[in-house]
Motif scaffolding. Sequence first.
Motif, PDB file in Angstrom:
ATOM      1  N   THR A 248       5.935  12.041   7.732  1.00 42.33           N
ATOM      2  CA  THR A 248       5.866  10.634   8.129  1.00 42.33           C
ATOM      3  C   THR A 248       5.449  10.472   9.588  1.00 42.33           C
ATOM      4  OG1 THR A 248       8.217  10.583   8.705  1.00 42.33           O
ATOM      5  CG2 THR A 248       7.613   9.941   6.454  1.00 42.33           C
TER       6      THR A 248
ATOM      7  N   HIS B 273       3.258  -0.624  15.576  1.00 43.39           N
ATOM      8  CA  HIS B 273       4.437  -0.892  14.763  1.00 43.39           C
ATOM      9  C   HIS B 273       5.440  -1.685  15.588  1.00 43.39           C
ATOM     10  CE1 HIS B 273       2.959   2.856  12.721  1.00 43.39           C
ATOM     11  NE2 HIS B 273       3.123   2.049  11.681  1.00 43.39           N
TER      12      HIS B 273
ATOM     13  N   ALA C 249      11.278   4.567  10.007  1.00 41.62           N
ATOM     14  CA  ALA C 249      11.208   3.458   9.058  1.00 41.62           C
ATOM     15  C   ALA C 249      10.525   3.910   7.760  1.00 41.62           C
ATOM     16  CB  ALA C 249      10.478   2.278   9.668  1.00 41.62           C
ATOM     17  N   ALA C 250       9.507   4.748   7.874  1.00 39.31           N
ATOM     18  CA  ALA C 250       8.835   5.269   6.679  1.00 39.31           C
ATOM     19  C   ALA C 250       9.745   6.239   5.932  1.00 39.31           C
ATOM     20  CB  ALA C 250       7.537   5.959   7.066  1.00 39.31           C
TER      21      ALA C 250
ATOM     22  N   VAL D  87      16.514   0.465  13.101  1.00 38.81           N
ATOM     23  CA  VAL D  87      15.760   1.701  12.872  1.00 38.81           C
ATOM     24  C   VAL D  87      15.753   2.554  14.139  1.00 38.81           C
ATOM     25  CG1 VAL D  87      13.507   2.646  12.257  1.00 38.81           C
ATOM     26  CG2 VAL D  87      14.355   0.630  11.078  1.00 38.81           C
TER      27      VAL D  87
ATOM     28  N   THR E   1       9.854   3.339  -2.150  1.00 36.81           N
ATOM     29  CA  THR E   1       8.718   2.794  -2.873  1.00 36.81           C
ATOM     30  C   THR E   1       8.745   3.288  -4.299  1.00 36.81           C
ATOM     31  OG1 THR E   1       7.320   4.637  -2.171  1.00 36.81           O
ATOM     32  CG2 THR E   1       7.253   2.658  -0.826  1.00 36.81           C
TER      33      THR E   1
ATOM     34  N   ARG F  32      12.053   3.993   3.873  1.00 34.76           N
ATOM     35  CA  ARG F  32      11.390   3.103   2.925  1.00 34.76           C
ATOM     36  C   ARG F  32      11.471   3.672   1.512  1.00 34.76           C
ATOM     37  NH1 ARG F  32       6.211   2.871   5.035  1.00 34.76           N
ATOM     38  NH2 ARG F  32       7.131   1.662   6.688  1.00 34.76           N
TER      39      ARG F  32
END
Length: 83
Positions: free
Chosen positions: A71, A22, A76-77, A28, A82, A80
Amino acid sequence: MICIISYFSGAIRLVCFQRDGHRIRRGVSLIASILIGTLFCAGLDIVLQHPHVSFFQAVTSGLVCLFIFRTRGNVAALMRITD
């Protein structure tokens, strides 16, 4: 006791995050550092001052810890959105 374990385990999981390809994003990383410090200080505050912790604080700390482990410590996840 649930809050202490949740706060410390969440902070440790964030510290032990492995990038594995990553890319590093400064924003972040800054948020991750702030989150680690906040979780660690919140757990330390409960350990040293022994304040009364409500049921809702315990549930909130448990959910934050659950999201962090889900996560695998990837902030960052966590951020996020979605569909």
